[in-house]
Design a protein around this motif. Sequence first.
Motif, PDB file in Angstrom:
ATOM      1  N   ASN A 109       0.826  -1.206   0.000  1.00  0.00           N
ATOM      2  CA  ASN A 109       0.000   0.000   0.000  1.00  0.00           C
ATOM      3  C   ASN A 109       0.858   1.252   0.000  1.00  0.00           C
ATOM      4  OD1 ASN A 109       0.123   1.199   2.945  1.00  0.00           O
ATOM      5  ND2 ASN A 109      -0.115  -1.017   3.214  1.00  0.00           N
ATOM      6  N   LEU A 110       0.268   2.281  -0.570  1.00  0.00           N
ATOM      7  CA  LEU A 110       0.910   3.590  -0.672  1.00  0.00           C
ATOM      8  C   LEU A 110      -0.160   4.631  -0.377  1.00  0.00           C
ATOM      9  CD1 LEU A 110       3.467   5.236  -1.450  1.00  0.00           C
ATOM     10  CD2 LEU A 110       2.542   5.312  -3.778  1.00  0.00           C
ATOM     11  N   SER A 111      -0.002   5.387   0.724  1.00  0.00           N
ATOM     12  CA  SER A 111      -1.021   6.321   1.188  1.00  0.00           C
ATOM     13  C   SER A 111      -0.559   7.756   0.996  1.00  0.00           C
ATOM     14  CB  SER A 111      -1.326   6.079   2.673  1.00  0.00           C
ATOM     15  OG  SER A 111      -1.713   4.730   2.892  1.00  0.00           O
ATOM     16  N   THR A 112      -1.424   8.597   0.419  1.00  0.00           N
ATOM     17  CA  THR A 112      -1.027   9.963   0.060  1.00  0.00           C
ATOM     18  C   THR A 112      -0.773  10.847   1.273  1.00  0.00           C
ATOM     19  OG1 THR A 112      -3.367  10.603  -0.109  1.00  0.00           O
ATOM     20  CG2 THR A 112      -2.269   9.866  -2.136  1.00  0.00           C
ATOM     21  N   TRP A 113      -1.366  10.539   2.439  1.00  0.00           N
ATOM     22  CA  TRP A 113      -1.215  11.397   3.609  1.00  0.00           C
ATOM     23  C   TRP A 113      -0.024  10.992   4.487  1.00  0.00           C
ATOM     24  CZ3 TRP A 113      -4.680   7.510   3.022  1.00  0.00           C
ATOM     25  CH2 TRP A 113      -4.726   6.528   3.993  1.00  0.00           C
ATOM     26  N   MET A 142      -6.140   9.347  -0.673  1.00  0.00           N
ATOM     27  CA  MET A 142      -6.141   8.143  -1.504  1.00  0.00           C
ATOM     28  C   MET A 142      -5.108   7.149  -1.009  1.00  0.00           C
ATOM     29  SD  MET A 142      -4.682   6.224  -4.191  1.00  0.00           S
ATOM     30  CE  MET A 142      -3.614   7.245  -5.208  1.00  0.00           C
ATOM     31  N   ARG A 143      -5.501   5.901  -1.038  1.00  0.00           N
ATOM     32  CA  ARG A 143      -4.566   4.821  -0.722  1.00  0.00           C
ATOM     33  C   ARG A 143      -4.590   3.835  -1.872  1.00  0.00           C
ATOM     34  NH1 ARG A 143      -4.610   0.836   4.622  1.00  0.00           N
ATOM     35  NH2 ARG A 143      -3.753  -1.009   3.626  1.00  0.00           N
ATOM     36  N   PHE A 144      -3.433   3.645  -2.505  1.00  0.00           N
ATOM     37  CA  PHE A 144      -3.314   2.600  -3.519  1.00  0.00           C
ATOM     38  C   PHE A 144      -2.937   1.313  -2.816  1.00  0.00           C
ATOM     39  CE2 PHE A 144      -0.750  -0.026  -6.377  1.00  0.00           C
ATOM     40  CZ  PHE A 144      -1.677  -0.222  -7.390  1.00  0.00           C
ATOM     41  N   ASN A 145      -3.697   0.281  -3.069  1.00  0.00           N
ATOM     42  CA  ASN A 145      -3.514  -0.974  -2.345  1.00  0.00           C
ATOM     43  C   ASN A 145      -3.522  -2.161  -3.303  1.00  0.00           C
ATOM     44  OD1 ASN A 145      -3.741  -1.812   0.784  1.00  0.00           O
ATOM     45  ND2 ASN A 145      -4.619  -3.431  -0.485  1.00  0.00           N
ATOM     46  N   THR A 179      -6.330  -4.886  -6.942  1.00  0.00           N
ATOM     47  CA  THR A 179      -5.614  -3.616  -7.092  1.00  0.00           C
ATOM     48  C   THR A 179      -6.643  -2.501  -6.922  1.00  0.00           C
ATOM     49  OG1 THR A 179      -5.891  -3.718  -9.506  1.00  0.00           O
ATOM     50  CG2 THR A 179      -3.836  -4.560  -8.594  1.00  0.00           C
ATOM     51  N   ASP A 180      -6.555  -1.778  -5.818  1.00  0.00           N
ATOM     52  CA  ASP A 180      -7.559  -0.775  -5.465  1.00  0.00           C
ATOM     53  C   ASP A 180      -6.944   0.613  -5.362  1.00  0.00           C
ATOM     54  OD1 ASP A 180      -9.374  -2.827  -5.235  1.00  0.00           O
ATOM     55  OD2 ASP A 180      -9.339  -2.887  -3.039  1.00  0.00           O
ATOM     56  N   ALA A 181      -7.643   1.583  -5.931  1.00  0.00           N
ATOM     57  CA  ALA A 181      -7.387   2.988  -5.632  1.00  0.00           C
ATOM     58  C   ALA A 181      -8.551   3.434  -4.758  1.00  0.00           C
ATOM     59  CB  ALA A 181      -7.305   3.816  -6.904  1.00  0.00           C
ATOM     60  N   ALA A 182      -8.306   3.511  -3.455  1.00  0.00           N
ATOM     61  CA  ALA A 182      -9.371   3.781  -2.488  1.00  0.00           C
ATOM     62  C   ALA A 182      -9.307   5.239  -2.051  1.00  0.00           C
ATOM     63  CB  ALA A 182      -9.237   2.851  -1.289  1.00  0.00           C
ATOM     64  N   PHE A 183     -10.407   5.965  -2.255  1.00  0.00           N
ATOM     65  CA  PHE A 183     -10.489   7.378  -1.921  1.00  0.00           C
ATOM     66  C   PHE A 183     -11.419   7.553  -0.722  1.00  0.00           C
ATOM     67  CE2 PHE A 183      -9.552   6.981  -6.385  1.00  0.00           C
ATOM     68  CZ  PHE A 183      -8.588   7.943  -6.633  1.00  0.00           C
ATOM     69  N   GLY A 184     -10.991   8.354   0.257  1.00  0.00           N
ATOM     70  CA  GLY A 184     -11.792   8.541   1.447  1.00  0.00           C
ATOM     71  C   GLY A 184     -11.903   9.988   1.866  1.00  0.00           C
TER      72      GLY A 184
END
Length: 381
Positions: free
Chosen positions: A42-46, A371-374, A340-345
């Motif tokens: 995972n890679l998290s933008t924050w 966003m977290r790419f997982n 493979t998810d691009a999860a936006f919260g």
Amino acid sequence: MQKFILLIVTCLISTLCYAQYPEEDPDEPVLKIGGALRFNYNLSTWKKDQLERGGDFGYDVFRLNVESAYKGIKLNAEFRYYSEAFGGGFLKQGWFQHDFSENSQVQVGLNQVPFGIQQYNSNNWFFNITYYLGFEDDHDMGVKYIHDNGRWQWQAAYYKSAEEFLFGLAEPSPNRYSYDITGRNKENNQLNFKLVRRMGDSLAHELGASLQGGLLYNLDTERNGNRYAAALHYEYKPIYSPWNVKLQAMLYRINPRYATGADLDFVEMGAYGASYNVATRGEMYTASVAYHLPIDTRLLQGITFYNNYGYYNKQVDGFENTHMNVLGALFTAGPMYIYTDAAFGYNQPWLGPEWTNSLALGTPGDTDWHMRFNMNMGYYF
């Protein structure tokens, strides 16, 4: 309330006793063992430190599944072992089952609560917003009866408690798979009823309604509050079409019996080793669409593309609402499933820097989308 619950349970048991039993029991015992090993990137933008590292790749879970049948009694159990930071090892599900006929069965133990779209109200690895408030793939301790003749299905259940790992007056442990109320409140004496109608020549269209009600025992006041929820759903899941559509609308209310002067508009909920706060009143609306593309190659057999959206309207003054959207694809390669998810919260604890109050007060006036790419890779056996 408790007398009413006992009456419902008595009626349910009576129904089971008069159901038709199979003509004969199997002579030989059956045992099936399976499981999965999953790793996660995972890679998290924050998370600035994670961005500098280029993300993290590590262990997710090892699980063991057991199914057994002998003399008319079946067993279904799944044990999962996560890292200590995510709750360690615990039972995800486990129940004893007896089939009265091809159309009816009873399950006793830690089984899935009949509420909303099942088994999942989502297509992705992250689930939908309903999961994070205990209304998707939730499992509790009790007895459930299922009758399904194809066109109609109804389920009735009584749950004495949630996933009970600590008995007595101890606070419920957040080391569990599905979200339940934790902290100084304990779920107890819950009733569920769900009705499904399938339509069309291939039964591809499903309409459903769900009701849930129960008590909530406060450890400080030693008094029971109450809670209830209702949902309507539609799912399109044809056998020979690549499309899948899920639509659901629901509301819930939680009325804990806090001490005088300590009334709060939130309760604690926990899973995977940690708890956060959740508003006591709200509505949730979810919409999901998926398309499966079959691929005939030696390594890859199919790709499922999906987008799952959830909106959480907190009906508490001053609480900021939550949005969640997951865009992604599932790759099927033999025994491997790769999400493979691009999860936006937006005010989502797993998809942003604010953990404790994202699903309660939120961060009014200072909330951004994150966003977290997982990527989750699992080998299932």
